[in-house]
Design a protein around this motif. Structure first.
Motif, PDB file in Angstrom:
ATOM      1  N   LYS A 278      41.730  43.810  46.003  1.00  0.00           N
ATOM      2  CA  LYS A 278      40.747  43.784  45.022  1.00  0.00           C
ATOM      3  C   LYS A 278      40.708  42.082  44.883  1.00  0.00           C
ATOM      4  O   LYS A 278      39.799  42.018  44.855  1.00  0.00           O
ATOM      5  CB  LYS A 278      40.259  45.766  44.410  1.00  0.00           C
ATOM      6  N   GLU A 282      37.415  40.011  45.726  1.00  0.00           N
ATOM      7  CA  GLU A 282      36.789  39.205  44.737  1.00  0.00           C
ATOM      8  C   GLU A 282      36.471  36.937  44.989  1.00  0.00           C
ATOM      9  O   GLU A 282      35.528  36.879  44.988  1.00  0.00           O
ATOM     10  CB  GLU A 282      36.151  39.681  43.139  1.00  0.00           C
ATOM     11  N   LYS A 283      37.743  36.940  44.823  1.00  0.00           N
ATOM     12  CA  LYS A 283      37.675  35.490  45.727  1.00  0.00           C
ATOM     13  C   LYS A 283      37.003  34.863  46.877  1.00  0.00           C
ATOM     14  O   LYS A 283      37.830  33.597  46.817  1.00  0.00           O
ATOM     15  CB  LYS A 283      39.823  35.295  44.949  1.00  0.00           C
ATOM     16  N   ASP A 288      35.689  40.458  53.321  1.00  0.00           N
ATOM     17  CA  ASP A 288      35.083  41.771  53.300  1.00  0.00           C
ATOM     18  C   ASP A 288      34.241  42.531  54.202  1.00  0.00           C
ATOM     19  O   ASP A 288      34.429  43.696  54.197  1.00  0.00           O
ATOM     20  CB  ASP A 288      32.805  41.758  52.173  1.00  0.00           C
TER      21      ASP A 288
END
Ligand SMILES: Nc1nc2c(ncn2[C@@H]2O[C@H](COP(=O)(O)OP(=O)(O)OP(=O)(O)O)[C@@H](O)[C@H]2O)c(=O)[nH]1
Ligand SMILES: [Mg+2]
Ligand SMILES: [Zn+2]
Length: 303
Positions: A278, A282-283, A288
């Motif tokens: 996760k 996010e980075k 995605d």
């Protein structure tokens, strides 16, 4: 050792090149073919199986035994059993098509199975003649997600004979199977590679009814420069049977890469605290789209 003499009961070497209902087409080392059936107690054979067989008639015989397999691709059958599809494969060529749309969820599903069964995948995006400038950009972003992970993606148009040279290079001296949804152009690609062959494709058989699979059985063809290619029916050929929750996660290369840095060894990268997957998502280090498809496949498998 194989020879073409017609002595009965002499054990010959051969390879199954097609599976048509009960009949098996066996090719001997000289390239002659015979229509065979199998000895009744014999396990289910697959295209690509190396076999021992005996000649019964000029072009007919019986398969006596199946030699040990280097690899086996199976698919789930109706009765909950598993049915062998292709044996002794080096490579699985996953075909996706620009139109009607690229089914990336199905692509991921095939890739997970390849990772799981240690088969080398190759991705082919066909019908690229149908890309316009806008869809080409969008498609390139999707392709980039896969090339970043180390997958090879080849863009082709079977219709216009585009992209075939890099594809042929990847197929040389290997045994490959083409898989993918019905209508993506598997048989068209083989026809483009082997113009003398002329396998039936959808255009020729629309009369037989819409929605039907044009190719109904798996067959093996020889490439002129060495190597074999198998055409398969456009079924969801291997499903995700027998893949565990963690097996699915491991089938995503980028998840596997970071999973050992998650706090919990059994992390499934959904809502667990201190999940490295996760964090990388996010980075922006994990795509995605790929992550969302991981979640969708989890749902599909109803874990
Ligand atoms: N525009 C375009 N059409 C293509 C291309 N390749 C195949 N087609 C068309 O797509 C349709 C389906 O092609 P097939 O080769 O029969 O597809 P398949 O994957 O073998 O399908 P199944 O045998 O049912 O699994 C045919 O009408 C082909 O002419 C391509 O590169 N561009
Ligand atoms: Mg076909
Ligand atoms: Zn995690």
């Amino acid at each position: 050792m194989s020879n073409s003499s017609q002595t009965n009961n002499e054990i010959l070497d051969g390879r199954i090149i097609a599976h048509l209902g009960k009949a098996l087409i066996v090719e001997d080392s000289a390239g002659n073919t015979a229509r065979c059936y199998k000895r009744s107690q014999l396990e289910k054979p697959a295209v690509g199986d190396k076999v021992h067989w005996i000649q019964i008639d000029d072009d007919a015989g019986r398969v006596e035994s199946i030699l040990p397999r280097q690899s086996l691709l199976s698919r789930p059958a109706k009765n909950g059993k598993i049915r062998p599809v292709a044996a002794n494969l080096d490579q699985v060529v996953v075909i996706i098509a620009v139109k009607p749309r690229i089914d990336a969820l199905l692509l991921d599903q095939y890739l997970v199975v390849c990772e799981h069964q240690d088969l080398t995948p190759l991705i082919v995006l066909n019908k690229c003649d149908l890309l316009d400038e806008k869809s080409n950009q969008k498609t390139q972003l999707l392709i980039d997600d896969y090339t970043k992970l180390g997958y090879t993606v080849i863009k082709t148009s079977a219709l216009q004979n585009d992209g075939l040279t890099p594809l042929i290079e990847k197929l040389q001296h290997k045994v490959s199977i083409l898989v993918g949804q019905s209508g993506v152009g598997k048989s068209s690609i083989i026809n483009a590679l082997l113009p003398d062959l002329s396998i039936q494709t959808k255009t020729l058989s629309t009369a037989s009814g819409l929605g039907k699979h044009t190719t109904t059985s798996t067959s093996l063809y020889k490439l002129p420069g060495g190597g074999d290619i198998m055409d398969s029916p456009g079924v969801n050929i291997f499903g995700l049977v027998n893949i565990s929750e963690h097996g699915l996660a491991d089938g995503y290369r980028e998840i596997k890469q970071y999973a050992n840095q998650c706090k919990y060894a059994n992390c499934l990268h959904i809502k667990e605290p201190h999940c490295e997957v996760k964090a990388q998502l996010e980075k922006g280090n994990i795509s995605d789209g790929r992550y969302q498809r991981y979640l969708k496949l989890r749902e599909k498998l109803s874990y």
